[in-house]
Each structure stands twice: as structure tokens, then as C-alpha cells.
Scaffold this motif. Structure first.
Motif, PDB file in Angstrom:
ATOM      1  N   ASP A   1       0.850  -1.194   0.000  1.00 62.69           N
ATOM      2  CA  ASP A   1       0.000   0.000   0.000  1.00 62.69           C
ATOM      3  C   ASP A   1       0.883   1.241   0.000  1.00 62.69           C
ATOM      4  OD1 ASP A   1      -2.351   1.500   0.050  1.00 62.69           O
ATOM      5  OD2 ASP A   1      -2.411   1.571   2.229  1.00 62.69           O
ATOM      6  N   VAL A   2       0.359   2.335  -0.538  1.00 58.71           N
ATOM      7  CA  VAL A   2       1.059   3.620  -0.520  1.00 58.71           C
ATOM      8  C   VAL A   2       0.126   4.644   0.101  1.00 58.71           C
ATOM      9  CG1 VAL A   2       2.142   5.441  -1.900  1.00 58.71           C
ATOM     10  CG2 VAL A   2       2.399   3.051  -2.583  1.00 58.71           C
ATOM     11  N   SER A   3       0.652   5.369   1.086  1.00 51.96           N
ATOM     12  CA  SER A   3      -0.113   6.403   1.773  1.00 51.96           C
ATOM     13  C   SER A   3       0.380   7.770   1.300  1.00 51.96           C
ATOM     14  CB  SER A   3       0.074   6.274   3.289  1.00 51.96           C
ATOM     15  OG  SER A   3      -0.566   7.326   3.968  1.00 51.96           O
ATOM     16  N   HIS A   4      -0.544   8.612   0.884  1.00 49.15           N
ATOM     17  CA  HIS A   4      -0.190   9.934   0.380  1.00 49.15           C
ATOM     18  C   HIS A   4      -0.529  11.012   1.416  1.00 49.15           C
ATOM     19  CE1 HIS A   4       0.422   8.054  -3.500  1.00 49.15           C
ATOM     20  NE2 HIS A   4      -0.804   7.553  -3.444  1.00 49.15           N
TER      21      HIS A   4
ATOM     22  N   SER B   1       5.167  10.666  -0.240  1.00 46.68           N
ATOM     23  CA  SER B   1       4.286   9.520  -0.056  1.00 46.68           C
ATOM     24  C   SER B   1       5.058   8.434   0.700  1.00 46.68           C
ATOM     25  CB  SER B   1       3.813   8.983  -1.405  1.00 46.68           C
ATOM     26  OG  SER B   1       2.965   9.927  -2.047  1.00 46.68           O
TER      27      SER B   1
ATOM     28  N   LYS C   1       2.663  11.869  -4.085  1.00 43.86           N
ATOM     29  CA  LYS C   1       1.539  11.486  -4.945  1.00 43.86           C
ATOM     30  C   LYS C   1       1.882  10.416  -5.994  1.00 43.86           C
ATOM     31  CE  LYS C   1      -0.610  14.778  -2.766  1.00 43.86           C
ATOM     32  NZ  LYS C   1      -1.414  14.425  -1.590  1.00 43.86           N
TER      33      LYS C   1
ATOM     34  N   GLU D   1       2.051   6.637  -7.015  1.00 39.51           N
ATOM     35  CA  GLU D   1       1.398   5.425  -6.523  1.00 39.51           C
ATOM     36  C   GLU D   1       2.263   4.180  -6.694  1.00 39.51           C
ATOM     37  OE1 GLU D   1      -0.896   3.116  -4.549  1.00 39.51           O
ATOM     38  OE2 GLU D   1      -1.482   5.203  -4.781  1.00 39.51           O
TER      39      GLU D   1
ATOM     40  N   GLY E   1      -5.009   0.153  -3.596  1.00 40.72           N
ATOM     41  CA  GLY E   1      -4.908   1.564  -3.962  1.00 40.72           C
ATOM     42  C   GLY E   1      -4.607   1.872  -5.407  1.00 40.72           C
ATOM     43  N   VAL E   2      -4.698   0.883  -6.312  1.00 39.40           N
ATOM     44  CA  VAL E   2      -4.438   1.185  -7.721  1.00 39.40           C
ATOM     45  C   VAL E   2      -5.719   1.040  -8.527  1.00 39.40           C
ATOM     46  CG1 VAL E   2      -2.006   0.552  -7.653  1.00 39.40           C
ATOM     47  CG2 VAL E   2      -3.688  -1.188  -8.198  1.00 39.40           C
TER      48      VAL E   2
ATOM     49  N   GLN F   1      -3.867   1.352 -13.952  1.00 41.66           N
ATOM     50  CA  GLN F   1      -2.515   1.096 -13.437  1.00 41.66           C
ATOM     51  C   GLN F   1      -2.198  -0.388 -13.287  1.00 41.66           C
ATOM     52  OE1 GLN F   1      -3.336   3.549  -9.932  1.00 41.66           O
ATOM     53  NE2 GLN F   1      -1.660   4.917 -10.523  1.00 41.66           N
TER      54      GLN F   1
END
Length: 507
Positions: free
Chosen positions: A241-244, A254, A280, A282, A325-326, A330
Motif C-alpha cells: 500500500d502507498v499512503s499519500h 508519499s 503522490k 502510486e 490503492g491502484v 494502473q
């Protein structure tokens, strides 16, 4: 208050939501829209009828090898003990201005721990923040508290219970976690209690036990090593996961987090690796990170080495990737960029035989809702799966509602299987995904999305707190730690202390 009011208004029970949707379709008069008509588009007046099925609820094992059968996606530890409880002998409680009796909290926590099988000795010391320290900056207050801990304890404690005055958005939380996890390597649990009772303390103990290496519960098939396609072949599960940063904070890096399973054949134990990257962005760019000296400083190498060390020298022959989150645009990037990095990290360790991969994207940010046919007033039951009619005509995807929706209308998770080299049968894959919603060690409810993704989200959020105070990128020598991506320097997160890097610190 406005946000709370908005959330309250949007919580509609299934029947209310159905009524709202039907009224909207009637009032918008789509049939009279000339643009839709000219394009040959018509809107059905009735909701689409689909066939669904309900998967069997996974059975759990708790203390004394006792069976625990969840009901409606929930279970509890009433009159039960934890499967593998830890013990706490050297610990302390610190209080940052919270108006509560920490000696009372100590006694109640020890008593509750005894009932759950955790042996907790009396705390070595109780430390109240003094009036003068309260006027300092959050970082200064935390540093002063650690000075007091060093003065009052003969050596570093195993565990610290930290009592905060604010339940959310505490200025103390970021510096406290950074210093405890990165500088000292001490497991901590922050609380801001409003009501001390058995349920509250049990929930706190679930987190503490997991952080200290204990196991609260296991799937019964995991306990007996009977997970299809996983029990016979060393298999690693990744959650990504990626948190922005919040909207408007384009300067905030991020935070990318990946958790990897350990101690195969278990699928309930995880380790996290976290890195910063350009704001930002991803796609995770630090999965494989070759250095000038020939070493790899990437996320995947760290998790692969840990899997090898905790799985009796076994190397993963299968890797299951859960990506959160994609969007659909993507999906190819996940396969062409992220999966390629994972393969390169594996090869960098000198391996020739590449593992088989299954790559699954999980989405929650969609507008599909499932309702019971026949006018049922409740949400669809936990374990509901729909994999026909409303799914992609060619690609393999399905909707699963693993959790019990207690408030409002349940939103199912939408899983897209981008790649399946392992060769799961549809039933085996559905049951695995469903089971992974019951291994979340922090609570006694099935999660709406698989636990590895929940853990990756927690790890990114917790270490992202390191960036919320001014000194987050200072190293011990006082030099800023930066990495350059393109022309933009990105501050690096401090690495976790070796004492806690393998722990479930994010629980």
C-alpha cells in the motif's frame, strides 16, 4: 462537527439505500435524455439480480487449542485465553498529562492479562510528566520523558505503555513512535482511555501481545498446516500500500509500505518494510534498490531474508501479492514495474529459479453495493461472494463481503486477479482470500479487506507520523538523510531499530 454530521447522514441501512437509489432513477428521467437516447443507452428501472454464495466461516484456534467459531463475522475472548501469550516482566507506564489514574490502569491491565494468559509483572516505574515539561515542544517533551525512563530503570524496558491526553491527532504520537521504534528499539502501546473495562483492556492486550511476538489466534487450517497449495510449498504473502499526504500538501512525501508473511507455513505473522517516495506517486519504486557498492537496499530483499530466517531456511517458491490503492488504468504498471522489481530483488540474492506469482489487486473505492434479494432489511451476511454477471467479461475478478456491516450499507471488496501462475482453483482462491480476513490480530472481527493490506496501511500510516514533526529526518549525527528521485530530493524515513524491525510494531 460538520464532518461527523455528514458521516451520520450518509449512513443508510440497506433498505434506505435501495429506496434512495430507486427514487433517484425515477426522478432523473433518463429515458427522456436526448443524449442517452441518441447513443442507444437505456437505464433499467430495477436493480440487477445476481447469484451469490456464502462461504463457510473459517474456524479459529485460541488458547489451550480450543476451537473458536466466529458468528456473523465476530468472535471474542470471553472465558478464553490467547493462543500464544507472551509475558512482560520489565516495563513502565508514562503519562503525558492525561487525567487518569495510571496505577489503576496498571492493576486492571495486569488482572485482565492474567485472565487472557499473559503474565504481566508489576511495572518497574510509573512516570507522570511534570508541569515544566508540558510547556515544551512535543519533541522536547518526548526526549525529556525518555531521559526520565533511563534515570528510573536499570536498563531498557521490554515494553512501555504510553498514556496520551488526546485520543486522536496527538502532537506527542509522532515523535514518541519515532524515538521509541527507531532510536531505542522499544515496543510501545499508546492509549487514551475514557472508560476502563474488560473489553477495552482485552483489545489493548491483543495489540500488545502481537507487538511482543505472541499470537492471539490462528486459523484452524493454519494451526494444523492444512492450507491448500500453501502447506506443501513455501509460500510468501505480500501486502502492499502507498499512503499519500493530505490534499494540499504536495511537498509531503508519499509513504510506501509492504508487509511480508514470515514463519511459513503460518499466514498470520507479518513483518513490515517502509520507505518514502516522491509525493503522490502510486507505484512503489523502492522494491528493488541497487546501490553503487552492488548491494540491494530495497524493501523486498529485507522481507525475503526475513522469510528465509524465520521459515527454517526455506526460500519462497510461491509469492502471493495483494496490492491496494491502484485503479484499472494502473494494472499493467503493477505487473510491468512492481512485479519486475520483486523478481529482480529475488535474482539479486543469487537465485535462478523464479517463484510462481499470484498478483491480486483489492479495491474498496467503488460504488457497487450488494443487497439481499426479497427485501431483506439486513446487510448481506459475512462471506458473501459474487463472481458472475457484474464482473469483467474476460478478466478474473470477484466481489467479496467478508465482514459484518453493523452500520450503514456494506461495501464489498473488489478483487482483481491480474496473474495466477500458482494455479489456484476458484474455490481455493476465494477461501484463501476469505480466510485472510480472519487473521487480523488487532481485533476480533473479520476485516472488509485481507489482513496483509490492512497491515501495510497501518505501517505506512504509523511511520508517516515520523514526518509530522520538524526533526523527523535528523540522524544521530545531525545530518539530513535524503534520497534523490529525479530532480526532487525526498527525505528518507529513519530505519527501525534491530530490536523491533521484525516485530508487528504496526498492530
Amino acid at each position: 462537527m460538520q464532518r461527523a454530521s455528514l458521516v451520520e447522514k450518509s449512513r443508510q441501512k440497506p433498505q434506505e439505500r435501495i429506496k434512495t437509489v430507486n427514487e433517484a432513477v425515477r426522478s432523473y428521467c433518463y429515458d427522456e435524455d436526448p443524449v442517452l437516447s441518441s447513443c442507444g443507452i437505456s437505464i433499467e428501472k430495477q436493480m440487477t439480480q445476481v447469484d451469490g454464495r456464502i462461504l463457510d466461516t473459517p474456524k479459529l484456534k485460541v488458547g489451550n487449542s480450543e476451537d473458536c467459531i466466529p458468528r456473523n463475522g465476530r468472535w471474542n475472548f470471553n472465558n478464553k485465553t490467547l493462543l500464544n501469550p507472551t509475558s512482560i516482566s520489565k516495563w513502565a507506564i508514562v503519562n503525558f498529562c492525561a487525567r487518569c489514574d495510571i496505577s489503576h490502569i496498571s492493576r486492571e491491565l495486569i488482572n485482565c492479562g492474567r485472565r487472557k494468559g499473559i503474565n504481566i509483572e508489576r511495572p518497574h516505574t510509573l512516570i507522570e510528566e511534570d508541569q515544566q515539561s508540558r510547556r515544551g515542544s512535543p519533541l522536547a517533551r518526548v526526549e525529556r520523558m525518555f531521559e526520565l525512563i533511563r534515570e528510573k530503570l536499570p536498563g531498557p524496558p521490554e515494553f512501555i505503555l504510553c498514556v496520551l491526553a488526546e485520543r486522536k491527532n496527538s502532537d506527542i504520537y509522532g515523535p514518541w513512535k519515532k524515538i521509541s521504534l527507531s532510536d531505542f528499539g522499544i515496543v510501545t502501546q499508546c492509549i487514551s482511555p475514557t472508560k476502563i473495562n474488560d473489553q477495552y483492556l482485552t483489545n489493548v492486550l491483543l495489540k500488545i501481545n502481537s507487538k511482543l511476538g505472541g499470537i492471539n489466534s490462528l486459523l484452524a487450517i493454519e494451526h494444523s498446516s492444512h492450507i491448500p497449495l500453501i502447506m506443501d510449498t513455501p509460500t510468501m504473502i505480500l501486502g502492499m500500500d502507498v499512503s499519500h499526504g493530505s490534499p494540499g500538501r504536495s511537498d509531503m512525501p508519499s509513504v510506501a509500505a509492504v508487509v511480508g508473511s514470515r514463519c511459513w507455513p503460518l499466514i498470520s505473522r507479518y513483518r513490515a518494510s517502509v520507505r518514502t517516495q516522491s509525493p503522490k506517486v502510486e507505484m512503489i519504486d523502492a522494491l528493488y534498490k541497487p546501490l553503487a557498492n552492488g548491494n540491494d537496499d530495497g524493501i523486498i530483499r529485507e522481507l525475503l531474508v526475513d522469510f528465509f530466517q524465520t521459515s527454517k531456511g526455506h526460500k519462497p517458491k510461491q509469492i502471493i501479492v495483494f496490492r491496494d490503492g491502484v485503479s484499472e488504468s494502473q494494472f499493467n504498471q503493477v505487473l510491468n514495474i512492481e512485479l519486475e522489481q520483486i523478481i529482480k530483488a529475488y535474482q539479486h540474492l543469487g537465485e535462478v529459479d523464479i517463484p510462481k506469482f499470484t498478483v491480486i489487486v483489492a479495491q474498496k473505492n467503488h460504488h457497487t453495493k450488494l443487497f439481499q434479494a426479497g427485501g431483506g432489511t439486513e446487510n448481506v451476511p459475512p462471506g458473501t461472494v459474487v463472481d458472475t454477471k457484474i464482473v469483467h467479461p474476460r478478466n478474473y475478478d470477484f466481489y467479496m463481503c467478508a465482514h459484518a456491516g453493523m452500520i450503514g450499507t456494506s461495501r464489498p471488496a473488489h478483487y482483481h486477479v491480474l496473474l495466477d501462475e500458482i494455479g489456484f482453483s476458484p474455490d481455493d482462491l476465494l477461501n484463501l482470500v476469505h480466510s485472510l480476513s480472519y487473521v487480523y490480530q488487532r481485533s476480533t472481527t473479520a476485516t472488509s479487506i485481507v489482513a496483509p493490506i490492512c497491515y501495510a496501511h497501518l505501517a505506512a500510516a504509523q511511520m508517516g507520523q515520523f514526518m509530522k514533526f520538524e526533526d523527523f529526518s535528523e540522524t544521530s549525527s545531525g545530518q539530513r538523510s535524503m534520497t534523490s528521485v529525479g530532480s526532487t530530493p525526498v527525505p528518507e524515513l529513519p530505519r527501525l531499530h534491530e530490536n523491533v524491525e521484525g516485530s508487528m510494531f504496526f498492530c
